[in-house]
Design a protein around this motif. Structure first.
Motif, mmCIF file in Angstrom:
data_model
loop_
_atom_site.group_PDB
_atom_site.id
_atom_site.type_symbol
_atom_site.label_atom_id
_atom_site.label_comp_id
_atom_site.label_asym_id
_atom_site.label_seq_id
_atom_site.Cartn_x
_atom_site.Cartn_y
_atom_site.Cartn_z
ATOM 1 N N ALA A 59 5.538 4.892 -3.303
ATOM 2 C CA ALA A 59 4.522 4.416 -4.162
ATOM 3 C C ALA A 59 4.990 4.179 -5.454
ATOM 4 C CB ALA A 59 3.220 5.399 -4.092
ATOM 5 N N PRO A 106 1.524 8.014 -9.912
ATOM 6 C CA PRO A 106 1.247 8.320 -8.588
ATOM 7 C C PRO A 106 1.342 9.894 -8.538
ATOM 8 C CG PRO A 106 3.325 7.474 -8.499
ATOM 9 C CD PRO A 106 2.509 7.222 -9.867
ATOM 10 N N TYR A 134 -1.942 6.039 -6.326
ATOM 11 C CA TYR A 134 -1.201 5.369 -7.294
ATOM 12 C C TYR A 134 -1.697 5.851 -8.370
ATOM 13 C CZ TYR A 134 1.673 2.274 -9.571
ATOM 14 O OH TYR A 134 2.663 1.408 -10.314
#
Length: 542
Positions: A111, A140, A135
């Motif tokens: 991510a 994140p 996120y």
């Protein structure tokens, strides 16, 4: 310039002004036609360039969408393969805390590196979130076990868990809903999901990527924005997913905006776009360039989704049946504005050339006038005696020929041939300068004895010739002869001296004596010599 024109007098001034105005108007008409042709040609080029730019813009927008969605597809399959390698057993409940932590750390790094996924999740076959990474605007984090939820009943889970290996599900493009409410600020979202399997081929769950649609829309605009506008993205129901006008998108997410569609705003254009997959046309609403696309290709399965948190999709269909329209629209006002600079440049050039034409027209007409005057002077010099200013022999012959061609039946003409008596003596006694003054005065007196329609000419030395138009007969001719003789024989002051000369005159009458110019002149000349001889004879006897 006006002062120059005013300096001319009377008829010359009027003629000059008229010719100047006529020349200037012709020049203006020519440059207007020329610039109109250039304007039309440039206008066609500019509009053609705009049309081409709009077509390229739409193609770039389509390519941008395809690139982003292909990346999502690859990312999802990577995570699914990774999960199957890390968790070959079907019983996810048997995962150790260390395995869950390892999986969560891999999702976290994924991510962070991608930066475009709002959530990265693995849900087991019962819909329980096993791992979820949020996120959170670029920071994140791994969601704690206590925060994990069961997503059984959500349409994207139910639709994805039904799929076979390597089949992908993608949700409709809409705004994210959290706790039955639209998330604020609005968050466009696409959810990609695919089922996972163990080594025995049994489903273990679903990997889900929540793709932040703002990235797709941002890339879409950056790839295809033109000088005059930006492309729009519209779904098959006519709702904007991205609109050039602020606040026009996502109308289907709001009950009060169900009629806020492309079809409602541009009904004619929408109807035409629904009939073809791509094209470009212009109507009263402007220039439309469009392309219909199946954004998810033929590899994905999608549905119409649900507005409810646990609602089910009413329809499942292959993604090639899910359509978007990439549209670029330029209003006629924008197109006119694109030509405004051309209008200004053409008008500026027209103004400059009109002023230049004014100057050129003046000097052209002035040059023509001066050339005509010069030619007239040359013609006059060629037709006149330089000393006395009277017409010369050639001019007299031409005038006599003209008079003969114009004479009417019953009319008479007369030609008088004159020679000065005693002129040689004046030259010998007083010199040629005094002789010239005498000739000039004789010419003046000769002209004063004639009517305006008559003509006197000097044909050389002390010889003169006269044309009498429309004369009534011998009596009238003799009367003119007596008047001329009296005038010429009067004393002439020549400096300190007084000169006196006589004249011998011979006459020929048309048509009685002759009917051609040569014959008339010859008869008058002979008659003059006869008179001169008689006068000399008479003077000798005296």
């Amino acid at each position: 310039m006006n002062q120059m024109i005013v300096a001319l007098t009377g008829r010359q001034s009027r003629d000059f002004y008229r010719h100047f105005l006529k020349t200037f108007l012709i020049f203006v008409c020519l440059i207007t036609l020329l610039l109109a042709g250039i304007f039309h040609w440039q206008q066609v080029i500019i509009l053609s360039d705009i049309r081409n730019d709009e077509a390229v813009s739409v193609d770039l927008a389509v390519a941008s969408i395809a690139k982003d969605l292909d990346t999502n597809h690859s990312d999802l399959m990577f995570l699914a393969d990774l999960l199957e390698l890390r968790m070959p057993a079907a019983d996810t409940a048997g995962l150790s805390a260390a395995d869950r932590d390892d999986l969560a750390q891999m999702y976290l790094k994924f991510a962070l590196r991608k930066g475009v996924y709002d959530q990265v999740r693995f849900l087991d076959a019962a819909g329980n979130e096993v791992v979820r990474v949020n996120y959170e605007n670029g920071r994140p984090r791994i969601v704690s076990t206590a925060e994990l939820q069961n997503k059984a009943g959500r349409y994207y889970f139910d639709d994805a868990i039904r799929l076979d290996r390597n089949q992908l599900y993608i949700s409709p493009f809409d705004l994210n809903i959290e706790n039955d409410q639209l998330e604020l600020p609005y968050k466009p979202m696409l959810r990609f999901a695919t089922p996972t399997f163990d080594a025995a081929g049994k489903k273990t769950g679903v990997v889900v990527l929540n793709y932040l649609g703002d990235y797709l829309l941002r890339h879409f605009v950056q790839a295809a924005q033109t000088q005059y506008g930006e492309p729009e993205l519209v779904n098959s129901d006519g709702y904007w997913l991205h609109a050039a006008a602020t606040g026009a998108a996502w109308g289907f997410m709001f009950d009060e905006r169900k009629d806020d569609t492309y079809a409602a705003k541009y009904p004619d254009a929408w109807e035409k776009m629904k009939q073809g997959h791509q094209g470009q046309f212009q109507n009263a609403e402007g220039l439309f360039t469009y392309r219909e696309i199946a954004p998810f290709g033929d590899r994905l399965i999608t549905s119409n989704g649900s507005m409810e948190s646990t609602g089910k999709s009413q329809q499942i269909f292959f993604s090639q049946d899910y359509r978007w329209f990439v549209i670029s629209h330029l209003s006629n006002e924008v197109l006119d504005g694109a030509l405004l600079d051309l209008h200004k440049r053409v008008l500026m050039v027209w103004g400059i050339m009109a002023v230049l034409g004014l100057v050129i027209s003046y000097f052209y007409v002035q040059n023509v006038r001066l050339r005509r005057e010069y030619n007239a002077q040359l013609h006059d010099l060629a037709a006149r005696d330089t000393l006395t200013g009277l017409p010369n022999r050639n001019a007299f012959n031409a005038e006599l020929s003209k008079a003969l061609s114009e004479v009417k039946k019953g009319q008479q003409l007369a030609v008088l041939f004159l020679d000065l008596d005693g002129f040689k003596l004046v030259n010998d006694v007083y010199g040629h300068g005094i002789g010239d003054l005498l000739l000039i005065e004789t010419a003046r007196r000769l002209k004063s004895c004639l009517r305006s329609e008559d003509m006197a000419a000097r044909i050389g030395g002390d010889e003169f010739i006269v044309l009498l138009r429309d004369i009534t007969g011998d009596a009238a001719v003799q009367e003119v002869q007596q008047r001329i003789m009296a005038a010429i024989e009067a004393p002439v002051p020549c400096g300190n001296a007084v000169c006196r000369v006589g004249t011998s005159i011979g006459a020929a009458l048309y048509p009685r004596d002759a009917e051609t110019e040569d014959a008339l002149i010859t008869i008058a000349d002979n008659e003059m010599y006869r008179v001169k001889k008689e006068r000399k004879k008479a003077a000798g006897k005296a």
